[in-house]
Design a protein around this motif. Structure first.
Motif, short mmCIF file in Angstrom:
data_model
loop_
_atom_site.label_atom_id
_atom_site.label_comp_id
_atom_site.label_asym_id
_atom_site.label_seq_id
_atom_site.Cartn_x
_atom_site.Cartn_y
_atom_site.Cartn_z
N THR A 71 -5.22 3.08 0.75
CA THR A 71 -5.28 2.50 2.09
C THR A 71 -5.35 0.98 1.94
O THR A 71 -5.35 0.45 0.83
N VAL A 72 -5.47 0.29 3.05
CA VAL A 72 -5.61 -1.17 3.01
C VAL A 72 -6.82 -1.55 2.16
O VAL A 72 -6.74 -2.41 1.29
N ASP A 124 -11.58 -0.58 5.99
CA ASP A 124 -10.70 -1.74 5.84
C ASP A 124 -11.41 -3.02 6.28
O ASP A 124 -11.23 -4.09 5.68
N LYS A 127 -3.85 -1.06 14.58
CA LYS A 127 -3.09 -0.02 15.31
C LYS A 127 -3.63 0.10 16.73
O LYS A 127 -4.84 0.17 16.92
N GLY A 168 -0.36 -1.81 9.86
CA GLY A 168 -1.52 -2.19 10.66
C GLY A 168 -2.78 -1.78 9.94
O GLY A 168 -2.81 -0.75 9.28
N SER A 225 -13.21 1.79 10.37
CA SER A 225 -12.49 1.83 9.08
C SER A 225 -13.15 0.94 8.03
O SER A 225 -13.61 -0.17 8.32
N THR A 249 -6.44 9.04 11.75
CA THR A 249 -5.31 8.12 11.83
C THR A 249 -3.97 8.82 11.55
O THR A 249 -3.04 8.71 12.36
N LYS A 285 -5.85 10.43 0.26
CA LYS A 285 -5.86 9.14 0.95
C LYS A 285 -7.10 8.40 0.45
O LYS A 285 -8.22 8.80 0.74
N PHE A 335 0.22 -3.84 16.86
CA PHE A 335 1.05 -2.94 16.08
C PHE A 335 2.40 -2.73 16.73
O PHE A 335 3.26 -3.60 16.62
N GLU A 372 0.84 -1.22 0.00
CA GLU A 372 0.00 0.00 0.00
C GLU A 372 0.87 1.26 0.00
O GLU A 372 2.09 1.20 0.20
N1 PSU Z 1 -0.59 1.24 8.85
C1 PSU Z 1 0.44 2.06 9.12
N2 PSU Z 1 0.34 3.36 8.79
C2 PSU Z 1 -0.74 3.84 8.09
C3 PSU Z 1 -1.83 2.95 7.78
C4 PSU Z 1 -1.68 1.67 8.20
O1 PSU Z 1 1.44 1.62 9.69
O2 PSU Z 1 -0.76 5.00 7.73
C5 PSU Z 1 -3.02 3.42 6.98
C6 PSU Z 1 -3.51 2.24 6.14
O3 PSU Z 1 -3.50 2.62 4.79
C7 PSU Z 1 -4.92 1.99 6.63
C8 PSU Z 1 -5.33 3.36 7.03
O4 PSU Z 1 -5.73 1.42 5.64
O5 PSU Z 1 -4.17 3.86 7.70
C9 PSU Z 1 -6.57 3.35 7.90
O6 PSU Z 1 -7.15 4.62 7.87
P1 PSU Z 1 -8.60 4.84 8.49
O7 PSU Z 1 -8.44 4.57 9.95
O8 PSU Z 1 -8.93 6.29 8.19
O9 PSU Z 1 -9.54 3.88 7.80
#
Ligand code: PSU
Ligand code: MN
Length: 304
Positions: A107-108, A144, A161, A127, A142, A265, A88, A191, A27
């Motif tokens: 993102t994931v 994800d 995380k 994570g 998320s 995040t 993002k 994490f 990613e």
């Molecule tokens: N893991 C990391 N650093 C990050 C992320 C994951 O070590 O920046 C990112 C990933 O891309 C994950 C995203 O999908 O944070 C999640 O964001 P949110 O909580 O807004 O869904």
């Protein structure tokens, strides 16, 4: 409905996939929004090298010039690591970034979609996103988690995380029917810390076992992905008790600053970086490298 998002796959990756040689998706949000420059760029390069050393082809994913790029050159990595206008991207943002020709880091959730479209089954990250603390009022969960429920890609991570609500994250994964495998441990990792204090539902101790699981899931027509959660190394972990103090403070500050949505995040990761005097970043880099190696081993075992 079959997805037909525009895909630009680098020759090396296309050839490897056609020949059924191992490929690992990576990613880019971690690069654009998760780590400061220049460590982010150095890490992106190091992670690709680790995947190669372990016998697989790295496929780092992002959106450029109206299409999904699977496999990036160094100029693209540098752009993602330095530009301020990088979006993002989660599932909801992919068509917008493509239509408006924006530069977007995946993102994931978005990386899973793109990897699957390209035919890649294994993906390494740091994570995953999950259920945020206070989700009972903020509803911040998320995307994800939902992607893991619907897209057949194995995501190798170091758990969720620790700034999230890990027990609630595990509950939602269970509700959504996502297999959660701890690797080389009984506990679900947190994490930066090797243990969240919670047991993971499933356990494997070698890449061959995980590959057997993925093959069976595929052959039996199970929809959705899987989470392979590997604890950070002993040397690089920051124990949970120590992290909790830092996380509590960062969360408190985020609430006071009124940080919401996609910004949460990245904001917390940056705050925690400063509060730990950079130690959280070194820990983060170590676990990402560790996960890249395991993902490559799993991809190699899948082809064997
Ligand atoms: N893991 C990391 N650093 C990050 C992320 C994951 O070590 O920046 C990112 C990933 O891309 C994950 C995203 O999908 O944070 C999640 O964001 P949110 O909580 O807004 O869904
Ligand atoms: Mn969110």
């Amino acid at each position: 409905m079959k997805l037909v998002l525009p895909l630009r796959v680098r020759d090396e990756i296309r050839d490897a996939l056609a020949a059924k040689r191992p490929v690992v998706a990576l990613e880019t949000t971690i690069l654009s929004h998760g780590m400061p420059y220049p460590r982010n760029l150095e890490t992106a390069r190091a992670v690709e090298a680790i995947v190669r050393d372990a016998g697989a082809v790295p496929a780092t994913i992002a959106v450029f010039d109206g299409a999904i790029s699977v496999g990036l050159d160094d100029e693209q990595l540098a752009r993602l690591a330095t530009a301020r206008d990088v979006m993002k991207l989660s599932r909801a943002d992919l068509p917008y970034a493509i239509a408006e020709r924006r530069v977007g880091a995946t993102t994931v959730a978005a990386t899973m979609i793109c990897a699957h479209l390209a035919g890649i089954e294994v993906f390494a990250t740091g994570g995953i996103g999950g259920v945020h603390r206070g989700a009972e009022t903020s509803f911040d969960v998320s995307a994800d988690l939902h992607e893991l429920a619907r897209t057949p890609v194995a995501v190798v991570c170091a758990g969720a995380k620790a700034l999230l609500d890990v027990p609630k994250t595990l509950e939602v994964l269970e509700t959504l029917g996502v297999p959660v495998i701890a690797y080389g441990s009984d506990d679900f990792p947190a994490f930066w810390s090797r243990s969240s204090g919670l047991r993971a539902p499933l356990r494997y101790d070698d890449a061959a076992g995980v590959a057997r699981f993925i093959r069976t899931a595929r052959a039996t027509g199970m929809t959705g992905g899987a989470l392979v959660a590997q604890p950070n190394t002993y040397e690089a972990e920051i124990p949970r008790a120590e992290m909790e103090t830092v996380i509590a403070r960062a969360l408190d500050e985020a609430a006071r600053e009124g940080v919401t949505g996609k910004a949460v995040t990245p904001w917390l990761l940056d705050r925690i970086y400063h509060l730990t005097a950079g130690r959280s970043l070194e820990s983060n880099i170590a676990l990402v490298c560790n996960n890249a190696r395991l993902a490559a081993e799993i991809a190699v075992a899948l082809g064997a």
